[in-house]
Design a protein around this motif. Structure first.
Motif, PDB file in Angstrom:
ATOM      1  N   GLY A 161       0.818  -1.194   0.000  1.00 20.90           N
ATOM      2  CA  GLY A 161       0.000   0.000   0.000  1.00 20.90           C
ATOM      3  C   GLY A 161       0.856   1.250   0.000  1.00 20.90           C
ATOM      4  N   ALA A 162       0.173   2.406  -0.142  1.00 21.52           N
ATOM      5  CA  ALA A 162       0.885   3.681  -0.175  1.00 21.52           C
ATOM      6  C   ALA A 162       1.648   3.915   1.124  1.00 21.52           C
ATOM      7  N   GLY A 163       1.046   3.472   2.238  1.00 22.87           N
ATOM      8  CA  GLY A 163       1.707   3.658   3.529  1.00 22.87           C
ATOM      9  C   GLY A 163       3.008   2.910   3.622  1.00 22.87           C
ATOM     10  N   GLU A 164       3.007   1.672   3.156  1.00 18.09           N
ATOM     11  CA  GLU A 164       4.217   0.856   3.224  1.00 18.09           C
ATOM     12  C   GLU A 164       5.306   1.394   2.303  1.00 18.09           C
ATOM     13  N   LYS A 165       4.895   1.896   1.139  1.00 20.05           N
ATOM     14  CA  LYS A 165       5.877   2.488   0.226  1.00 20.05           C
ATOM     15  C   LYS A 165       6.504   3.729   0.852  1.00 20.05           C
ATOM     16  N   LYS A 166       5.631   4.551   1.452  1.00 24.32           N
ATOM     17  CA  LYS A 166       6.116   5.761   2.108  1.00 24.32           C
ATOM     18  C   LYS A 166       7.063   5.410   3.236  1.00 24.32           C
ATOM     19  N   LEU A 167       6.715   4.362   3.968  1.00 24.55           N
ATOM     20  CA  LEU A 167       7.539   3.916   5.082  1.00 24.55           C
ATOM     21  C   LEU A 167       8.938   3.511   4.617  1.00 24.55           C
ATOM     22  N   GLU A 168       8.999   2.743   3.548  1.00 22.07           N
ATOM     23  CA  GLU A 168      10.282   2.291   3.026  1.00 22.07           C
ATOM     24  C   GLU A 168      11.126   3.466   2.528  1.00 22.07           C
ATOM     25  N   LEU A 169      10.474   4.397   1.825  1.00 18.91           N
ATOM     26  CA  LEU A 169      11.196   5.567   1.319  1.00 18.91           C
ATOM     27  C   LEU A 169      11.756   6.401   2.463  1.00 18.91           C
ATOM     28  N   ASP A 170      10.939   6.606   3.509  1.00 22.97           N
ATOM     29  CA  ASP A 170      11.398   7.384   4.660  1.00 22.97           C
ATOM     30  C   ASP A 170      12.549   6.683   5.374  1.00 22.97           C
ATOM     31  N   ARG A 171      12.437   5.346   5.495  1.00 27.98           N
ATOM     32  CA  ARG A 171      13.489   4.589   6.163  1.00 27.98           C
ATOM     33  C   ARG A 171      14.812   4.721   5.411  1.00 27.98           C
ATOM     34  N   ARG A 172      14.750   4.640   4.079  1.00 27.45           N
ATOM     35  CA  ARG A 172      15.965   4.769   3.280  1.00 27.45           C
ATOM     36  C   ARG A 172      16.580   6.159   3.424  1.00 27.45           C
ATOM     37  N   LYS A 173      15.697   7.169   3.389  1.00 32.09           N
ATOM     38  CA  LYS A 173      16.190   8.544   3.539  1.00 32.09           C
ATOM     39  C   LYS A 173      16.874   8.742   4.886  1.00 32.09           C
ATOM     40  N   ILE A 174      16.256   8.211   5.933  1.00 35.00           N
ATOM     41  CA  ILE A 174      16.818   8.358   7.274  1.00 35.00           C
ATOM     42  C   ILE A 174      18.142   7.612   7.384  1.00 35.00           C
ATOM     43  N   GLU A 175      18.195   6.391   6.884  1.00 31.86           N
ATOM     44  CA  GLU A 175      19.443   5.613   6.939  1.00 31.86           C
ATOM     45  C   GLU A 175      20.560   6.320   6.185  1.00 31.86           C
ATOM     46  N   HIS A 176      20.209   6.904   5.020  1.00 35.14           N
ATOM     47  CA  HIS A 176      21.200   7.642   4.233  1.00 35.14           C
ATOM     48  C   HIS A 176      21.687   8.869   5.000  1.00 35.14           C
ATOM     49  N   ARG A 177      20.758   9.581   5.633  1.00 35.83           N
ATOM     50  CA  ARG A 177      21.134  10.784   6.383  1.00 35.83           C
ATOM     51  C   ARG A 177      21.985  10.424   7.601  1.00 35.83           C
ATOM     52  N   THR A 179      24.059   7.951   7.833  1.00 32.49           N
ATOM     53  CA  THR A 179      25.397   7.671   7.306  1.00 32.49           C
ATOM     54  C   THR A 179      26.159   8.977   7.059  1.00 32.49           C
ATOM     55  N   GLU A 180      25.459   9.970   6.465  1.00 32.63           N
ATOM     56  CA  GLU A 180      26.095  11.271   6.213  1.00 32.63           C
ATOM     57  C   GLU A 180      26.505  11.943   7.520  1.00 32.63           C
ATOM     58  N   LEU A 181      25.618  11.910   8.499  1.00 31.60           N
ATOM     59  CA  LEU A 181      25.902  12.550   9.780  1.00 31.60           C
ATOM     60  C   LEU A 181      27.069  11.882  10.491  1.00 31.60           C
ATOM     61  N   ASP A 182      27.106  10.555  10.475  1.00 33.80           N
ATOM     62  CA  ASP A 182      28.220   9.835  11.106  1.00 33.80           C
ATOM     63  C   ASP A 182      29.544  10.208  10.456  1.00 33.80           C
ATOM     64  N   ARG A 183      29.516  10.372   9.125  1.00 36.83           N
ATOM     65  CA  ARG A 183      30.738  10.763   8.417  1.00 36.83           C
ATOM     66  C   ARG A 183      31.182  12.182   8.822  1.00 36.83           C
ATOM     67  N   GLU A 184      30.213  13.109   8.894  1.00 37.32           N
ATOM     68  CA  GLU A 184      30.540  14.477   9.289  1.00 37.32           C
ATOM     69  C   GLU A 184      31.032  14.540  10.738  1.00 37.32           C
ATOM     70  N   LEU A 185      30.413  13.733  11.614  1.00 34.91           N
ATOM     71  CA  LEU A 185      30.831  13.732  13.012  1.00 34.91           C
ATOM     72  C   LEU A 185      32.217  13.135  13.187  1.00 34.91           C
ATOM     73  N   GLN A 186      32.588  12.200  12.314  1.00 36.49           N
ATOM     74  CA  GLN A 186      33.946  11.662  12.340  1.00 36.49           C
ATOM     75  C   GLN A 186      34.960  12.754  12.013  1.00 36.49           C
ATOM     76  N   GLU A 187      34.604  13.641  11.080  1.00 37.74           N
ATOM     77  CA  GLU A 187      35.477  14.768  10.747  1.00 37.74           C
ATOM     78  C   GLU A 187      35.609  15.708  11.940  1.00 37.74           C
ATOM     79  N   VAL A 188      34.485  15.934  12.619  1.00 33.02           N
ATOM     80  CA  VAL A 188      34.507  16.784  13.814  1.00 33.02           C
ATOM     81  C   VAL A 188      35.400  16.161  14.884  1.00 33.02           C
ATOM     82  N   LEU A 189      35.292  14.832  15.021  1.00 34.71           N
ATOM     83  CA  LEU A 189      36.100  14.111  15.994  1.00 34.71           C
ATOM     84  C   LEU A 189      37.591  14.285  15.703  1.00 34.71           C
ATOM     85  N   LYS A 190      37.956  14.237  14.422  1.00 31.05           N
ATOM     86  CA  LYS A 190      39.359  14.428  14.034  1.00 31.05           C
ATOM     87  C   LYS A 190      39.834  15.840  14.376  1.00 31.05           C
ATOM     88  N   GLU A 191      38.965  16.832  14.125  1.00 26.13           N
ATOM     89  CA  GLU A 191      39.311  18.218  14.437  1.00 26.13           C
ATOM     90  C   GLU A 191      39.533  18.399  15.934  1.00 26.13           C
TER      91      GLU A 191
END
Length: 435
Positions: A161-177, A179-191
């Motif tokens: 259903g539309a809800g399940e599709k929306k759920l999967e899309l949101d989950r992917r977006k969050i997981e991707h974000r 990953t990006e945040l962890d990478r940026e925080l690693q840079e902060v940690l190095k600084e």
């Protein structure tokens, strides 16, 4: 998340709910703290409901019958939101929202909201967003309950259903974000690690302020800055509220006798501090872990100060900072003691706000940090003038004289410096002009 601008709007009416299983040492204190957290997030507490159970209900956190009571009472007191004392599982959150027919929040989400409104620097915002998304990810289903759960349209190959599709899309977006945040925080940690290496290279000791939220850490840092730095722009925000400061501020304190130290103000701790926040703020909390000395600031005027002290010590152990030397600073003692300051071993009773005990605390810090310093006599050849300059800048000089073979110095220096310049060590002697 609530934006800072929303703090000017009318407070949201909330109902607090908690379960006392007997495991909590002081359940009443925990509920009072939940009320303070809600108020710190610009909410108006219109009611509090509690229930005594041997174990929390796996489906609803509270008993099934209590859910109906909460539903009725929330309507009577016109609550717009129900906040639960403990962290709710995804299924508990989903079930409660369905049965109560209104928004539901738990203690963890409430603290995350507060952190979101307090975060000012890029680092703090990254840390809070990472913690919030990691908390949100397993709870997405509850958020999308209102969406369709029917099969795909006629002719569609998809059975989702539309809800399940929306759920999967949101989950992917969050997981991707995430990953990006962890990478940026690693840079902060190095600084941050680069900054720490610079400070360690200077051999100036590191002191970290630690303690329960609103114990007065920022007030103490500002008092030190005013007394020994004298630069108003170096001061940090201080306010009588929970989690007023999230950013780590490090200041060099030169209190005389050539015994400087770096003083770091860090985020405050609290009972049931979400583990995700501890992980997200790891670069900030590293200041505590790498300190040579911890000033454990305690609000001595708080009736629950002993409980707060225990929570902080437990959190420090979790961070791997349990073996670092500690000075216990019982702050706000003017509220319950007449004669201040009072020093007893590694404990001091004082008032940072009133400036009572600052000199005594500084003496305790220096005595602890420089306990391993040694009185040493050096005879430095004239061609090694850089060493003379270094010792004059980084050691307490008792005597200095220019003799035929070089510069004679009697200093109180760090063991590392003594070993570093061991070839120039001589016996103290009146023949060098020592009086």
């Amino acid at each position: 998340m609530r934006e800072e601008a929303e703090l000017t709007q009318a407070p949201e009416r909330v109902l607090l709910v908690g379960v006392d299983t007997g495991e909590e040492e002081d359940f009443e204190a925990s509920m009072k703290e939940l009320k303070s957290l809600a108020e710190a997030c610009n909410m108006q507490v219109v009611g509090i409901m509690t229930q005594r159970l041997e174990t929390v209900n796996k489906a609803f956190y509270i008993g099934a019958g209590k859910v109906e009571e909460v539903h009725i009472f929330a309507g009577e007191c016109e609550a717009e939101l129900v906040i639960f004392e403990d962290t709710l599982s995804p299924s508990q959150l989903r079930n409660l929202q369905k049965e109560l027919g209104m928004p539901v929040m738990d203690r963890t989400n409430l603290i995350l909201d507060i952190f979101a409104t307090r975060a000012k620097t890029r680092e703090a915002k990254l840390q809070v967003e990472a913690a919030r998304l990691k908390y949100l990810l397993p709870r997405l289903v509850g958020m999308h309950e209102a969406l369709s759960r029917q099969g795909g349209a006629s002719g569609s190959m998809s059975s989702k259903g539309a809800g399940e599709k929306k759920l999967e899309l949101d989950r992917r977006k969050i997981e991707h974000r995430i990953t990006e945040l962890d990478r940026e925080l690693q840079e902060v940690l190095k600084e941050r690690e680069t900054q720490r290496k610079r400070r360690r290279y200077s051999q100036v000791p590191q002191v970290s302020l630690a303690g329960y939220t609103n114990a007065g850490k920022s007030t103490l840092l500002n008092a030190m800055i005013e007394a020994y730095v004298g630069e108003e722009e170096k001061k940090v925000l201080e306010k009588d509220m929970l989690f007023a400061t999230l950013e780590t501020s490090v200041r060099r304190i030169d209190a005389g006798r050539k015994k400087p130290f770096y003083l770091a103000d860090t985020v405050g701790f609290i009972h049931k501090l979400p583990h995700g926040l501890i992980k997200a703020f790891r670069s900030t909390l590293e200041e505590v872990k790498n300190a040579d000395l911890i000033l454990h600031v305690v609000d001595f005027s708080d009736a629950y100060y002993k409980r707060h002290l225990e929570v902080t010590e437990e959190t420090l152990r979790e961070l791997g900072a349990g073996d670092i030397p500690v000075i216990y600073v019982y702050n706000k003692a003017e509220c319950c003691m007449e004669k201040l300051p009072k020093v007893s071993g590694n404990r001091i009773y004082m008032s940072a706000k009133c400036g009572m005990g600052l000199e005594e605390l500084t003496g305790l810090i220096m005595d602890t940090l420089y306990a391993k310093n040694e009185r040493t006599a050096f005879l430095i050849p004239y061609e090694k003038g850089g060493i003379v300059s270094y010792l004059c800048e980084n050691a307490e000089v008792f005597f200095q004289n220019y003799v035929e073979s070089g510069v004679y110095l009697v200093v109180h220096c760090h063991q590392n410096d003594r070993a570093r310049f061991t070839e120039y060590i001589v016996e103290e002697s009146e023949s060098y002009g020592l009086q």
